[in-house]
Design an enzyme around this catalytic site. Structure first.
Site, short mmCIF file in Angstrom:
data_model
loop_
_atom_site.label_atom_id
_atom_site.label_comp_id
_atom_site.label_asym_id
_atom_site.label_seq_id
_atom_site.Cartn_x
_atom_site.Cartn_y
_atom_site.Cartn_z
N GLY A 49 -8.71 1.85 2.88
CA GLY A 49 -9.32 2.00 4.21
C GLY A 49 -8.47 1.47 5.35
O GLY A 49 -9.00 1.14 6.41
N GLU A 50 -7.14 1.39 5.15
CA GLU A 50 -6.30 0.85 6.22
C GLU A 50 -6.36 1.72 7.48
O GLU A 50 -6.29 1.20 8.59
CB GLU A 50 -4.85 0.70 5.76
CG GLU A 50 -3.96 0.05 6.82
CD GLU A 50 -2.58 -0.29 6.33
OE1 GLU A 50 -1.67 -0.44 7.16
OE2 GLU A 50 -2.38 -0.41 5.10
N GLN A 73 0.83 -1.20 0.00
CA GLN A 73 0.00 0.00 0.00
C GLN A 73 0.87 1.25 0.00
O GLN A 73 1.91 1.28 0.66
CB GLN A 73 -0.96 -0.05 1.20
CG GLN A 73 -0.71 0.94 2.30
CD GLN A 73 -1.77 2.02 2.30
OE1 GLN A 73 -1.98 2.64 1.27
NE2 GLN A 73 -2.41 2.24 3.41
N ARG A 120 -8.18 11.38 -1.14
CA ARG A 120 -8.35 11.89 0.22
C ARG A 120 -7.16 12.72 0.66
O ARG A 120 -7.10 13.15 1.80
CB ARG A 120 -8.54 10.71 1.19
CG ARG A 120 -9.89 10.03 1.04
CD ARG A 120 -9.99 8.81 1.95
NE ARG A 120 -11.35 8.33 2.05
CZ ARG A 120 -11.96 7.59 1.14
NH1 ARG A 120 -11.32 7.25 0.04
NH2 ARG A 120 -13.21 7.19 1.31
#
Length: 288
Positions: A84-85, A43, A122
């Protein structure tokens, strides 16, 4: 199912132009045990700001996880996080045993692209993480700068300028990551041609300057290490520097101009084999 698809966001749908849902997942969103969810080691985001995480943990403890995380089926009974970690980490810290999750089908390349796009939308990545994400898409998955720019909704020069940060020494990258050095300061550091001069002392000194002061300081260091210093007129120095900056803005890459008494050179930086081919093709079309 169309209702659930909207939750993915504009970038996710635009990425593939087709449904990502697992066919056996009726509503898209499931409630999964926290123990069956694992993070994605590839990620893009590596840093999680402690204060922001504390605030998110407090919010989730009070209201639960409002926006489901996005996962894909992994080995055995496990699920791997795509997006969404932060929510998963905060939910775990808040003591939740289950979490809402959108289960989709995605290969490794798609997972990387979705994770990068989700974070960029985001504004969660610091500049170095963003650059590393772009580099990973190009190096490991074969995307060109143009394709990366299209995926994340950026211009190609913006992607190219971000990639230049990876040429900084490790300490400078760390300072950019935490905000001690701005992007403008980073360009000033890259302007120091002699890499041995990019010392900790120099970086700390530049961090305490304005960007304009840092650029001037970088030029002074360059003159100081010149074995045969020239004495150009102020007009010539300003013109060369301004021209280099103008070309960098247009071409989206580092441009180095060296001017001698009767001749000079212009050096163009490139980023990977694809970019070299594109640059070569563009140069072949030039007629001077």
């Amino acid at each position: 199912m169309s209702k659930a698809k909207g939750g993915l966001g504009k970038g996710f749908g635009a990425l593939l132009g087709e449904s990502l849902f697992a066919e056996d997942d009726a509503g898209g969103v499931s409630t999964l045990p926290m123990t069956l969810i694992e993070p994605n080691r590839e990620q893009p985001r590596k840093m999680f700001e402690p204060e922001a995480m504390r605030e998110l943990t407090k919010s989730i403890a009070m209201h639960g996880v409002v926006t489901p995380i996005t996962v894909r089926k992994s080995e055995g009974e496990y699920y791997q996080i795509i997006a969404g970690e932060r929510r998963w980490r905060a939910a775990r810290s808040a003591g939740l045993t289950e979490i809402p999750a959108l289960v989709i089908e995605a290969d490794d390349k798609t997972v990387m692209e979705l994770a990068l796009i989700e974070n960029l939308q985001r504004q969660d990545l610091n500049p170095v993480e963003e650059a590393e994400g772009y580099h990973c898409l190009m190096d490991e998955y074969g995307l060109t700068q143009e394709q990366v720019a299209e995926r994340v909704g950026k211009s190609r020069p913006a992607v190219a300028n971000a990639l230049r940060l990876l040429s900084l020494p490790k300490q400078a990258q760390d300072m950019v990551a935490v905000g001690t050095l701005s992007a403008g300061h980073a360009r000033a550091v890259l302007a120091i041609k002699n890499e041995e001069q990019r010392t900790s002392e120099v970086l700390e000194k530049m961090a305490g300057m304005s960007v304009r002061q840092a650029e001037k300081f970088a030029k002074e260091l360059g003159h100081a290490c010149d074995e045969t210093p020239q004495q150009p007129t102020p007009f010539v120095v300003d013109y060369t520097a301004e021209l280099s900056k103008k070309l960098e803005d247009v071409l989206g890459r580092r441009v180095r101009i060296e001017q001698g008494k009767n001749a000079g050179t212009i050096s163009l930086e490139f980023y990977g084999a694809e970019d070299l081919e594109r640059l070569s093709a563009a140069l072949e079309k030039l007629s001077i």
